[in-house]
Motif scaffolding. Structure first.
Motif, short mmCIF file in Angstrom:
data_model
loop_
_atom_site.label_atom_id
_atom_site.label_comp_id
_atom_site.label_asym_id
_atom_site.label_seq_id
_atom_site.Cartn_x
_atom_site.Cartn_y
_atom_site.Cartn_z
N ILE A 111 0.92 -1.04 0.28
CA ILE A 111 0.17 -0.09 0.34
C ILE A 111 0.95 0.70 -0.08
CG2 ILE A 111 -1.79 1.38 0.92
CD1 ILE A 111 -2.61 -1.35 2.08
N ASP A 112 0.38 2.27 -1.14
CA ASP A 112 0.97 3.13 -0.43
C ASP A 112 0.35 4.23 -1.18
OD1 ASP A 112 0.61 3.60 -3.02
OD2 ASP A 112 2.95 3.27 -4.41
N ASP A 113 0.28 5.99 -1.31
CA ASP A 113 -0.87 6.86 -1.51
C ASP A 113 -1.57 6.41 -3.18
OD1 ASP A 113 0.49 8.51 0.29
OD2 ASP A 113 1.46 9.44 -0.67
N GLN A 114 -0.57 5.86 -4.01
CA GLN A 114 -1.63 6.08 -5.51
C GLN A 114 -2.55 5.05 -5.84
OE1 GLN A 114 0.47 5.11 -8.68
NE2 GLN A 114 -0.43 4.35 -9.77
N VAL A 115 -2.22 3.51 -4.03
CA VAL A 115 -3.08 2.71 -3.57
C VAL A 115 -3.66 3.12 -3.16
CG1 VAL A 115 -2.89 0.25 -2.66
CG2 VAL A 115 -0.90 0.54 -4.28
N ILE A 116 -3.94 3.64 -2.71
CA ILE A 116 -5.01 4.72 -1.63
C ILE A 116 -6.01 5.00 -2.29
CG2 ILE A 116 -6.33 5.86 0.60
CD1 ILE A 116 -2.69 4.89 1.99
N ALA A 117 -5.93 5.46 -3.19
CA ALA A 117 -6.24 6.27 -3.89
C ALA A 117 -6.89 6.04 -4.58
CB ALA A 117 -5.85 7.69 -4.97
N GLU A 118 -6.50 4.82 -5.65
CA GLU A 118 -7.40 3.97 -6.42
C GLU A 118 -8.09 3.13 -5.81
OE1 GLU A 118 -4.69 1.88 -9.49
OE2 GLU A 118 -3.51 3.20 -8.95
N LEU A 119 -8.07 3.03 -4.28
CA LEU A 119 -8.86 1.76 -3.88
C LEU A 119 -10.12 3.00 -3.39
CD1 LEU A 119 -6.33 -0.09 -1.60
CD2 LEU A 119 -8.04 -1.25 -3.74
N ASP A 120 -9.26 4.22 -2.73
CA ASP A 120 -10.64 4.79 -2.67
C ASP A 120 -11.75 5.33 -3.67
OD1 ASP A 120 -12.37 6.36 -0.69
OD2 ASP A 120 -10.57 8.73 -0.59
N SER A 121 -11.03 5.06 -5.01
CA SER A 121 -12.57 5.79 -5.96
C SER A 121 -13.14 4.22 -6.37
CB SER A 121 -11.10 5.70 -7.63
OG SER A 121 -10.82 4.99 -7.79
N LEU A 122 -13.12 3.35 -5.84
CA LEU A 122 -13.42 2.06 -5.39
C LEU A 122 -14.92 1.71 -4.33
CD1 LEU A 122 -10.99 -0.76 -6.54
CD2 LEU A 122 -13.02 0.97 -8.61
#
Length: 418
Positions: free
Chosen positions: A128-139
């Motif tokens: 998990i990094d910032d980009q992963v969190i952002a992508e998961l948040d979009s879901l």
């Protein structure tokens, strides 16, 4: 790949990686401490040994914290005022304090999280990094009951221990290899390309069952198996040779079987009808996710234990519809696989409600030659059918957390080896 109880093997002080597993659901958080050790005698070369585990259920409604060491010793069993455990953040902080006993002053090497929706991008566990969190948040719109809580736990750890690696393990990943026929909706094809497709869920549970069957009944594991994950959320998975072929959930965890508070499969025209009556997005979402399913049909409760104990005609109606739909979907999945070699019940209702297993098996008996062993079913034995049953039926305890520990340790080892 194997998940074991430390007390049974006496390895809790052995070498290995300590992994803290967080499974944040819609109304509960489970935390477990595992030691993952190498073992060349099992399929994946490693075992996850439980050290301690606990959960807070009834968050914001009737909070209760319970935690045990792996050998069954009670750490705590306590109810709390709603104001003290009003949300998932408060529940997670409380659980971390309690499970410090299980960590025995040994900090975890990483934290593994159950994340319900991985979308089309995440097909395996990932750091998990910032980009992963952002992508998961979009879901989040595709899993509004779960994704916000999964991400809240991840963010809480990043604040408390930013140096600690975190790994996301996805409920959708087990189904990622399904044939396109199992993923499509009959919408213009560009929607599929944009990610509007059937993903399926409860994959960590199904993956554990697949490995368990491989260890205890390899001839069955290689065959055509339907697994019924029946809890507050519910779905079925058709597995052939331990791999997902088809599942009852789709784009979201709202599809398929009726659940505790979720409606399951619904004619999309019903949603259009609600909109024409003036209902807005939030009102419809609350109805479909929170006020439907067993709760909506029965008018009594979303808890199967309460429904089974009730003498209400509506409670009986909800139970009958629940088992009717399960049996109906088992038949559909058997058609997809060209037959059925075994049926497995798991999760809270699947493992602990013999009445539900009996009703489902009774509906399926004429088609599949299922003969239930009533005594074995009532006792909760792993095999609940008679010897002469043409299709064997099992009740198996699942272990999503153990699977998360194994995936987390594997990913951490691979990252350290680079």
């Amino acid at each position: 790949m194997n998940v074991e109880n430390a007390h049974a093997h006496g390895n809790e002080h052995g070498e290995g990686q300590i992994v803290l597993v967080v499974n944040a659901g819609s109304s509960s958080i489970k935390c477990s401490v595992y030691r993952v050790i190498d073992d060349p005698n099992v399929q994946a070369g490693a075992r996850a040994i439980l050290g301690a585990g606990g959960q807070i259920e009834g968050i914001g409604v009737a909070p209760r914290l319970e935690a045990h060491m792996a050998d069954g010793r009670l750490i705590v069993d306590q109810k709390f005022p709603v104001a003290q455990v009003a949300d998932h953040d408060a529940a997670f902080r409380l659980l971390r304090l309690v499970l410090a006993v299980g960590l025995r002053d040994t900090p975890p090497a990483a934290i593994g999280h159950r994340v319900v929706h991985g979308g089309s991008h995440f097909k395996d566990a990932t750091l998990i990094d910032d980009q992963v969190i952002a992508e998961l948040d979009s879901l989040t719109p595709l899993a509004p009951l779960h994704q916000p809580h999964n991400l809240a736990a991840i963010r809480a750890v990043r604040i408390a221990a930013p140096e600690l690696p975190q790994v996301a393990c996805f409920d959708t990943a087990f189904h990622a290899g399904n044939d396109i026929m199992a993923q499509l909706f009959a919408l213009p094809y560009h929607y599929y390309e944009e990610g509007v497709r059937r993903y399926g869920f409860h994959g960590l549970s199904y993956e554990y069952i697949a490995h368990h069957l491989h260890a205890v009944a390899p001839e069955i594991a290689r065959g055509r198996v339907v697994v019924a994950h029946l809890g507050n959320g519910a779905s079925l998975c058709a597995m052939h040779d331990g791999k997902s072929v088809e599942t009852t959930m789709g784009l979201t965890a709202l599809d398929g079987l009726p659940m505790g508070t979720r409606c399951g499969a619904l004619d999309a025209g019903a949603v259009l009808w609600m909109m024409e009556r003036g209902m807005g997005h939030d009102e419809i979402q609350k109805l479909l996710y929170h006020d439907s399913g067993l709760k909506g049909l029965s008018g009594v409760s979303s808890d199967m234990r309460e429904l089974l104990a009730s003498d209400s005609a509506q409670a009986k109606l909800a139970i009958d519809f629940y088992t009717y739909r399960i049996a109906q979907e088992v038949g559909k999945l058997a058609v997809v696989m060209g037959g059925l070699d075994a049926l497995v019940f798991t999760a809270g209702i699947g493992q602990h409600a013999p009445q539900i297993r009996a009703q489902v098996c009774e509906r399926l008996a004429p088609l599949f030659g299922i003969t239930l062993d009533s005594a074995a079913n009532e006792a909760g034995n792993e095999r609940v059918t008679a010897r002469e049953s043409r299709v064997p039926v099992f009740a198996v305890r699942t272990d999503e957390e153990g699977m998360i520990a194994l995936h987390t340790a594997r990913l951490l080892r691979n990252a350290q080896a680079r």
